[in-house]
Design a protein around this motif. Structure first.
Motif, PDB file in Angstrom:
ATOM      1  N   HIS A  17     -24.643-116.767  -3.881  1.00 24.95           N
ATOM      2  CA  HIS A  17     -25.363-117.329  -2.732  1.00 24.95           C
ATOM      3  C   HIS A  17     -25.886-116.221  -1.820  1.00 24.95           C
ATOM      4  CE1 HIS A  17     -24.792-121.688  -3.150  1.00 24.95           C
ATOM      5  NE2 HIS A  17     -23.624-121.404  -3.700  1.00 24.95           N
ATOM      6  N   VAL A  18     -25.096-115.173  -1.642  1.00 21.88           N
ATOM      7  CA  VAL A  18     -25.551-114.037  -0.844  1.00 21.88           C
ATOM      8  C   VAL A  18     -26.708-113.331  -1.543  1.00 21.88           C
ATOM      9  CG1 VAL A  18     -24.893-111.782   0.092  1.00 21.88           C
ATOM     10  CG2 VAL A  18     -23.339-113.727   0.307  1.00 21.88           C
ATOM     11  N   THR A  19     -26.599-113.193  -2.852  1.00 25.64           N
ATOM     12  CA  THR A  19     -27.684-112.583  -3.634  1.00 25.64           C
ATOM     13  C   THR A  19     -28.980-113.352  -3.449  1.00 25.64           C
ATOM     14  OG1 THR A  19     -26.187-111.680  -5.311  1.00 25.64           O
ATOM     15  CG2 THR A  19     -28.472-112.063  -5.982  1.00 25.64           C
ATOM     16  N   ASP A  20     -28.926-114.671  -3.566  1.00 26.60           N
ATOM     17  CA  ASP A  20     -30.127-115.498  -3.387  1.00 26.60           C
ATOM     18  C   ASP A  20     -30.713-115.306  -1.997  1.00 26.60           C
ATOM     19  OD1 ASP A  20     -29.833-116.524  -5.921  1.00 26.60           O
ATOM     20  OD2 ASP A  20     -29.001-118.456  -5.271  1.00 26.60           O
ATOM     21  N   ARG A  21     -29.856-115.257  -0.996  1.00 29.26           N
ATOM     22  CA  ARG A  21     -30.337-115.150   0.383  1.00 29.26           C
ATOM     23  C   ARG A  21     -30.971-113.781   0.651  1.00 29.26           C
ATOM     24  NH1 ARG A  21     -29.639-118.666   4.339  1.00 29.26           N
ATOM     25  NH2 ARG A  21     -30.050-117.980   6.478  1.00 29.26           N
ATOM     26  N   MET A  22     -30.372-112.729   0.128  1.00 34.11           N
ATOM     27  CA  MET A  22     -30.933-111.388   0.327  1.00 34.11           C
ATOM     28  C   MET A  22     -32.281-111.242  -0.385  1.00 34.11           C
ATOM     29  SD  MET A  22     -28.870-109.793   2.369  1.00 34.11           S
ATOM     30  CE  MET A  22     -29.119-108.016   2.251  1.00 34.11           C
ATOM     31  N   LEU A  23     -32.378-111.773  -1.580  1.00 37.18           N
ATOM     32  CA  LEU A  23     -33.647-111.716  -2.315  1.00 37.18           C
ATOM     33  C   LEU A  23     -34.731-112.499  -1.573  1.00 37.18           C
ATOM     34  CD1 LEU A  23     -32.318-112.166  -5.948  1.00 37.18           C
ATOM     35  CD2 LEU A  23     -33.518-110.148  -5.100  1.00 37.18           C
ATOM     36  N   ALA A  24     -34.390-113.671  -1.066  1.00 37.97           N
ATOM     37  CA  ALA A  24     -35.351-114.496  -0.341  1.00 37.97           C
ATOM     38  C   ALA A  24     -35.844-113.807   0.929  1.00 37.97           C
ATOM     39  CB  ALA A  24     -34.738-115.853  -0.007  1.00 37.97           C
ATOM     40  N   LYS A  25     -35.003-112.927   1.488  1.00 39.50           N
ATOM     41  CA  LYS A  25     -35.381-112.197   2.692  1.00 39.50           C
ATOM     42  C   LYS A  25     -36.151-110.910   2.383  1.00 39.50           C
ATOM     43  CE  LYS A  25     -32.459-112.046   6.182  1.00 39.50           C
ATOM     44  NZ  LYS A  25     -33.125-112.876   7.235  1.00 39.50           N
ATOM     45  N   GLY A  26     -36.380-110.640   1.092  1.00 36.65           N
ATOM     46  CA  GLY A  26     -37.221-109.512   0.720  1.00 36.65           C
ATOM     47  C   GLY A  26     -36.509-108.244   0.308  1.00 36.65           C
ATOM     48  N   TYR A  27     -35.192-108.279   0.177  1.00 38.15           N
ATOM     49  CA  TYR A  27     -34.443-107.107  -0.273  1.00 38.15           C
ATOM     50  C   TYR A  27     -34.494-106.993  -1.797  1.00 38.15           C
ATOM     51  CZ  TYR A  27     -32.281-107.006   4.385  1.00 38.15           C
ATOM     52  OH  TYR A  27     -32.059-106.945   5.740  1.00 38.15           O
ATOM     53  N   ASP A  28     -34.385-105.773  -2.309  1.00 39.55           N
ATOM     54  CA  ASP A  28     -34.104-105.552  -3.722  1.00 39.55           C
ATOM     55  C   ASP A  28     -32.586-105.592  -3.896  1.00 39.55           C
ATOM     56  OD1 ASP A  28     -36.765-105.241  -4.364  1.00 39.55           O
ATOM     57  OD2 ASP A  28     -36.717-103.050  -4.342  1.00 39.55           O
ATOM     58  N   VAL A  29     -32.126-106.262  -4.926  1.00 36.13           N
ATOM     59  CA  VAL A  29     -30.689-106.451  -5.107  1.00 36.13           C
ATOM     60  C   VAL A  29     -30.215-105.896  -6.443  1.00 36.13           C
ATOM     61  CG1 VAL A  29     -28.837-108.152  -5.408  1.00 36.13           C
ATOM     62  CG2 VAL A  29     -30.546-108.476  -3.609  1.00 36.13           C
TER      63      VAL A  29
END
Length: 335
Positions: A17-29
Motif C-alpha cells: 500500500h505504501v508502494t502504491d501511494r509513493m508511486l502515485a505521488k511521482g516517486y521512483d520505487v
C-alpha cells in the motif's frame, strides 16, 4: 528531479500500500521483499508504473540489499518478522536486528531520509492509556517469548536514533497501531480481524484469546499508509518517535460481534474462548488496553486517521470474501 525510494517488505500488506501511494505521488520505487510473507499479487498495480522495480532479496543480506538499492533518497524500512508466540523467537530477534541495521547502512551511505515502522507492542503493559511517545515501555519477562517482538523493535528504535545522530541523517520511528484492510494476511499474522472475518464468512466458530475484554485500536490500511508517506515527506519529525493509528478503542469481543453484524450473517455468533496457556503451548502474556495518543502525529505530520472502523471493516470483509471465493475455501465451507 524524481526522488528514488527504497521500500523493504514491499510485497507485504503495509509495504504494498505504501508502494502504491509513493508511486502515485511521482516517486521512483525500488521494492525489496524476500517473499516469505509477501504476495506478488499485491504489487500488480505497482508494476504498471515505469518508475517501479522489484528485487527479491532478504534484508538480512546486506550485499543483495545494497545492490538492489543503488542510489536512493529515501529508505522506508517496513520489513520485519513477528509473532514469536507461534514461531521462532530467535528469528524474530535476529531478522529485525540485521534487517534494520542493513537498511540503516544503506541510508547512511546515501545520506538518505530514513523511516522505520515500529510497533505499538513496545508500550507493553504500560498502564497509562492512551500511549504517548514519551511514555514508558513496560515489557514482560524474557521467559515469555511473546515479548521478543517488542524487544526487537525497541532495540531497532534505539539503533535508528543512535545511528541517525552519529551519521547526521534524518530519521523517524513510527509506532503502528493495528492496521487492517485489503491484502492483509488471513492468518493470525494479519491480526484478529482477519481470523474473525474468515471464521464468520465460513460460518465457523470464532477463536478468541483470553476473555475477549482486552481492547485494541484498529487503523484502516489506507490511513496507515498515508501516515507513513507523510513521515517520509516531512522534515518536522527528525529523530522523533510518532504514533500512527486511530484512537477508537474496541474490545476484541465487540470486534467479533461488529464483524458478524457487518457481514450480514443471521443467527447467534459462535465463539470459543482460548486460554492463553493453550495458544502456543508456552507462557503467554497479553496487553489489556492499547490506544494511541495521536496528538504528536497531528502536530508534526498533519496526520489523523480518517476511515471509521465500520467503513474500513466493510471494505475489508468484501475484499476477504473475494479472496476466499477465489481459492474455493468459502464455497467449500458453505456447501
Amino acid at each position: 528531479m524524481t526522488k528514488r525510494v527504497l521500500i523493504t517488505g514491499a510485497a507485504g500488506f503495509l509495504g504494498s500500500h505504501v508502494t502504491d501511494r509513493m508511486l502515485a505521488k511521482g516517486y521512483d520505487v525500488v521494492a525489496v521483499d524476500d517473499m516469505s510473507h509477501g504476495n506478488s499479487a499485491n504489487l500488480e498495480a505497482a508494476k504498471q508504473y515505469p518508475g517501479f522495480e522489484f528485487h527479491s532479496a532478504d534484508v538480512c543480506d546486506y550485499a543483495a540489499l545494497r545492490q538492489a538499492a543503488g542510489k536512493v533518497d529515501i529508505v522506508l524500512h517496513l520489513a520485519a518478522y513477528k509473532i514469536p508466540r507461534y514461531e521462532n523467537p530467535k528469528k524474530t530477534l535476529m531478522v529485525n536486528f540485521h534487517g534494520t541495521h542493513n537498511a540503516l547502512q544503506i541510508a547512511v551511505e546515501n545520506n538518505a531520509r530514513f523511516v522505520i515502522t515500529s510497533t505499538s507492542d513496545v508500550y507493553g503493559k504500560n498502564p497509562t492509556v492512551p500511549f504517548s511517545e514519551d511514555g514508558d515501555s513496560v515489557l514482560g519477562p524474557a521467559t515469555v517469548a511473546r515479548w521478543a517482538y517488542a524487544a526487537s523493535k525497541m532495540f531497532d528504535e534505539h539503533l535508528v536514533l543512535a545511528m541517525a545522530e552519529e551519521a547526521g541523517i534524518n530519521a523517524t520511528v513510527l509506532r503502528i497501531f493495528g492496521s487492517y484492510g485489503p491484502r492483509q494476511n488471513l492468518s493470525w499474522w494479519g491480526g484478529p480481524q482477519a481470523v474473525f472475518i474468515s471464521a464468520i464468512l465460513r460460518e465457523e466458530v470464532i477463536p478468541i484469546h483470553g476473555d475477549g475484554l482486552q481492547t485494541r485500536s484498529f487503523t484502516f490500511v489506507q490511513d496507515t499508509a498515508r501516515g507513513i508517506v507523510a513521515a517520509a515527506e516531512s522534515q518536522n519529525a527528525n529523530r522523533e518517535i510518532v504514533n500512527i493509528g486511530d484512537n477508537t478503542e474496541i474490545s476484541i469481543l465487540d470486534l467479533a460481534h461488529t464483524i458478524h453484524r457487518l457481514s450480514g450473517k443471521e443467527g447467534s455468533l459462535r465463539i470459543t474462548f482460548v486460554p492463553y496457556h493453550e495458544i502456543a503451548g508456552r507462557k503467554y502474556e497479553d496487553v489489556r488496553r492499547r490506544v494511541p495518543d495521536i496528538r504528536k502525529a497531528e502536530r508534526l505530520l498533519g496526520f489523523r486517521a480518517e476511515v471509521p472502523l465500520g467503513v474500513g471493516l466493510m471494505k475489508t470483509i468484501a475484499w476477504q470474501k473475494e479472496q476466499l471465493e477465489a481459492n474455493g475455501s468459502l464455497k467449500a465451507a458453505l456447501v
